[in-house]
Design a protein around this motif. Structure first.
Motif, PDB file in Angstrom:
ATOM      1  N   THR A   1       2.914   2.405 -40.679  1.00  0.00           N
ATOM      2  CA  THR A   1       3.290   1.162 -40.005  1.00  0.00           C
ATOM      3  C   THR A   1       4.263   0.355 -40.863  1.00  0.00           C
ATOM      4  O   THR A   1       5.129  -0.344 -40.334  1.00  0.00           O
ATOM      5  N   GLU A   2       4.147   0.485 -42.180  1.00  0.00           N
ATOM      6  CA  GLU A   2       5.080  -0.205 -43.071  1.00  0.00           C
ATOM      7  C   GLU A   2       6.494   0.347 -42.919  1.00  0.00           C
ATOM      8  O   GLU A   2       7.468  -0.408 -42.917  1.00  0.00           O
ATOM      9  N   ASP A   3       6.609   1.657 -42.773  1.00  0.00           N
ATOM     10  CA  ASP A   3       7.919   2.271 -42.542  1.00  0.00           C
ATOM     11  C   ASP A   3       8.549   1.712 -41.273  1.00  0.00           C
ATOM     12  O   ASP A   3       9.741   1.384 -41.249  1.00  0.00           O
TER      13      ASP A   3
ATOM     14  N   LYS B   1      12.823   1.619 -29.572  1.00  0.00           N
ATOM     15  CA  LYS B   1      12.325   2.844 -28.937  1.00  0.00           C
ATOM     16  C   LYS B   1      11.763   3.812 -29.976  1.00  0.00           C
ATOM     17  O   LYS B   1      10.699   4.402 -29.783  1.00  0.00           O
ATOM     18  N   ASP B   2      12.483   3.969 -31.078  1.00  0.00           N
ATOM     19  CA  ASP B   2      12.003   4.834 -32.160  1.00  0.00           C
ATOM     20  C   ASP B   2      10.667   4.338 -32.700  1.00  0.00           C
ATOM     21  O   ASP B   2       9.755   5.120 -32.979  1.00  0.00           O
ATOM     22  N   SER B   3      10.561   3.036 -32.851  1.00  0.00           N
ATOM     23  CA  SER B   3       9.348   2.437 -33.415  1.00  0.00           C
ATOM     24  C   SER B   3       8.152   2.634 -32.496  1.00  0.00           C
ATOM     25  O   SER B   3       7.050   2.947 -32.962  1.00  0.00           O
ATOM     26  N   ILE B   4       8.357   2.454 -31.204  1.00  0.00           N
ATOM     27  CA  ILE B   4       7.272   2.667 -30.248  1.00  0.00           C
ATOM     28  C   ILE B   4       6.794   4.111 -30.314  1.00  0.00           C
ATOM     29  O   ILE B   4       5.593   4.383 -30.356  1.00  0.00           O
ATOM     30  N   LYS B   5       7.731   5.024 -30.354  1.00  0.00           N
ATOM     31  CA  LYS B   5       7.386   6.448 -30.440  1.00  0.00           C
ATOM     32  C   LYS B   5       6.606   6.739 -31.730  1.00  0.00           C
ATOM     33  O   LYS B   5       5.591   7.440 -31.712  1.00  0.00           O
ATOM     34  N   ALA B   6       7.073   6.185 -32.839  1.00  0.00           N
ATOM     35  CA  ALA B   6       6.401   6.411 -34.126  1.00  0.00           C
ATOM     36  C   ALA B   6       5.006   5.789 -34.141  1.00  0.00           C
ATOM     37  O   ALA B   6       4.055   6.405 -34.620  1.00  0.00           O
ATOM     38  N   LEU B   7       4.877   4.578 -33.608  1.00  0.00           N
ATOM     39  CA  LEU B   7       3.571   3.922 -33.592  1.00  0.00           C
ATOM     40  C   LEU B   7       2.579   4.668 -32.711  1.00  0.00           C
ATOM     41  O   LEU B   7       1.397   4.781 -33.054  1.00  0.00           O
ATOM     42  N   LYS B   8       3.028   5.212 -31.598  1.00  0.00           N
ATOM     43  CA  LYS B   8       2.150   6.021 -30.756  1.00  0.00           C
ATOM     44  C   LYS B   8       1.649   7.233 -31.525  1.00  0.00           C
ATOM     45  O   LYS B   8       0.483   7.600 -31.440  1.00  0.00           O
TER      46      LYS B   8
ATOM     47  N   VAL C   1      14.949  10.181 -37.283  1.00  0.00           N
ATOM     48  CA  VAL C   1      14.254   9.085 -37.959  1.00  0.00           C
ATOM     49  C   VAL C   1      12.743   9.258 -37.863  1.00  0.00           C
ATOM     50  O   VAL C   1      12.006   8.798 -38.739  1.00  0.00           O
ATOM     51  N   GLN C   2      12.271   9.948 -36.844  1.00  0.00           N
ATOM     52  CA  GLN C   2      10.828  10.155 -36.693  1.00  0.00           C
ATOM     53  C   GLN C   2      10.222  10.908 -37.881  1.00  0.00           C
ATOM     54  O   GLN C   2       9.041  10.760 -38.171  1.00  0.00           O
ATOM     55  N   ASP C   3      11.046  11.682 -38.557  1.00  0.00           N
ATOM     56  CA  ASP C   3      10.572  12.403 -39.735  1.00  0.00           C
ATOM     57  C   ASP C   3      10.273  11.460 -40.892  1.00  0.00           C
ATOM     58  O   ASP C   3       9.604  11.843 -41.853  1.00  0.00           O
ATOM     59  N   TYR C   4      10.762  10.232 -40.816  1.00  0.00           N
ATOM     60  CA  TYR C   4      10.633   9.282 -41.913  1.00  0.00           C
ATOM     61  C   TYR C   4       9.764   8.076 -41.583  1.00  0.00           C
ATOM     62  O   TYR C   4       9.396   7.323 -42.479  1.00  0.00           O
TER      63      TYR C   4
END
Length: 64
Positions: A16-18, A40-47, A9-12
């Protein structure tokens, strides 16, 4: 036989809207396990997004 590829999912989650839409979908699903993973995925992506913004900002400052 079909060959499966790794999906992350990190590839997508590029913006921030995603992340917002991903979390919204997790909330609408009413599944605590999915919500925990999505958080957890969101925290990783936002970082990652914040780090990218910081790098771009630093590059612009250095160019001035």
């Amino acid at each position: 036989m079909a060959k499966l590829t790794k999906w992350d999912v990190q590839d997508y989650l590029k913006t921030t809207e995603d992340v917002m839409y991903y979390l919204q979908a997790a909330l609408e699903d009413y599944n605590a396990d999915f919500l925990r993973v999505a958080a957890k995925d969101s925290i990783k992506a936002l970082k990652r997004i914040i780090k990218k913004v910081k790098n771009v900002t630093q590059e612009k400052r250095a160019a001035v």
